[in-house]
Design a protein around this motif. Structure first.
Motif: not given
Length: 393
Positions: A352, A358, A372, A374-376, A378, A391-393
């Motif tokens: 980021r 996104q 894995y 995108a994060r929540t 994104q 989601a990616t942790p």
């Protein structure tokens, strides 16, 4: 047996100096080969050797025989754009043009190609090799105008062909460096293609093409690689810099892997109406640089997918904080799944920095897997898109 190795500077059958018009000399050599190799079983081809030196190509060379090897003694690449931008400051430079086996594409015969590979009849042309010399378009409009504009082509292949090789070459200041129609088992490797409008174009149907270990730099006018109706193309291990754009159209079962992609323009890999392809282990970096793109904006995606059953896995995406985002204020898109069913995104890394990034699923997409990648916050999925998301942790 008749001669099968020709030196363009010493062959006594030439009616003009190779330094004045190497295209005319190569055409005369090909005529001599055909005069001496006259039956189906006595056509081994020949080697045309280009020693180091500066040669003008005033006449297009037309290759209409198989098993011909045109070989130089070094690609001799030199950045014409840096030289031209330096202007009068080059007075103290030690050299100001490409070296090695250097061919200046002058084209005073009314044609635009340095080499045209084409013939009628059966079978298709086979096992032609271009190796270790430089094709220089000589003059160009400034790269940031969007096109080199001189209409010159380095190598144009317009007949169906098998097992052609383009290796260790240098291409500079050409509007089209390499354009091949109807390729089968084409190998394009270890070339340095820079400051050309388009680097590699595959037209018509092609299959089992390998594009590997090339430097593709500053394809300001259009594409680093563009292929249409390709089956099983393998694009791997290339370094693609500035104005980077790899586009496959109506293509299937392709692999784009282990490439370094750095660009000042949005959009780096685009699959259009393409399926069952793998985009894996590439490194993407979107950064600031000279010029602006009129082709795409940052909502298009560094990777753009239109098609089904494609996989985007194990890639690394980063945006420099000073990269100019278009439209202004938008959240740039790393991966856009524009359309299609059962596309698979897994273990992709989004860095980021100070910019949000996104992953986007457009409304017409169905059954996309995002694991894995995108994060929540994104992932943007527009209804009624259907998807599974971890989601990616």
């Amino acid at each position: 047996m008749a001669n099968t190795v020709y030196d363009v500077t010493t062959w006594t059958g030439a009616t003009v100096s190779a330094y004045y018009d190497i295209g005319a000399v190569i055409n005369q050599i090909i005529a001599d080969i055909k005069a001496n190799q006259t039956t189906q079983t006595t056509r081994p081809g020949a080697v045309v050797y280009i020693p180091p030196g500066h040669y003008d190509l005033r006449t297009r060379a037309v290759i209409d025989i198989s098993f011909l090897q045109i070989k130089g003694a070094g690609h001799g690449f030199f950045s014409n754009a840096i030289r031209d931008d330096a202007g009068s400051q080059t007075g103290s430079w030690l050299e100001t043009q490409p070296g090695g086996s250097h061919i200046r594409v002058v084209n005073t015969d009314g044609n635009h190609e340095a080499f045209l590979v084409q013939r009628t009849g059966t079978p298709r042309l086979s096992s032609i090799v271009f190796q270790d010399f430089c094709l220089d378009g000589v003059s160009s409009s400034k790269p940031y105008t969007g096109s080199n504009g001189n209409a010159k082509t380095g190598i144009s292949v317009q007949s169906d062909n098998d097992a052609l090789r383009i290796e260790g070459m240098g291409f500079v200041y050409l509007e089209h460096a390499i354009s091949v129609n109807g390729a089968d088992a084409l190998g394009i490797t270890n070339n340095y293609i820079a400051e050309c409008g388009n680097s590699i174009e595959l037209t018509g149907a092609s299959q089992s093409v390998k594009i590997s270990n090339n430097y593709l730099v500053s394809s300001w006018g259009g594409y680093s690689v563009r292929a249409e109706h390709a089956e099983g193309i393998n694009i791997t291990g290339n370094t693609v810099l500035w104005a980077c754009n790899i586009t496959l159209e109506n293509s299937t079962r392709s692999t784009i892997s282990a490439n370094k992609l750095l660009s000042n323009f949005p959009s780096m890999i685009s699959l259009k109406s393409s399926s069952e392809s793998l985009i894996a282990s590439n490194h993407f970096r979107r950064k600031y640089g000279d010029g602006t793109s009129t082709l795409r904006d940052d909502l298009y995606g560094l990777v753009h997918i239109e098609g089904s059953n494609n996989a985007v896995t194990g890639n690394f995406f980063s945006f420099d904080p000073d990269a100019p985002i278009t439209p202004s204020g938008a959240t740039p898109t790393a991966i856009l799944v524009k359309s299609g069913d059962s596309n698979y995104l897994a273990t992709n890394v989004l860095v980021r920095g100070t910019l949000p990034i996104q992953v986007v699923l457009d409304a017409s997409t169905t059954n996309t897997k995002v694991i894995y990648s995108a994060r929540t916050g994104q992932l943007t999925a527009y209804p009624p898109a259907t998807h599974d998301f971890i989601a990616t942790p």
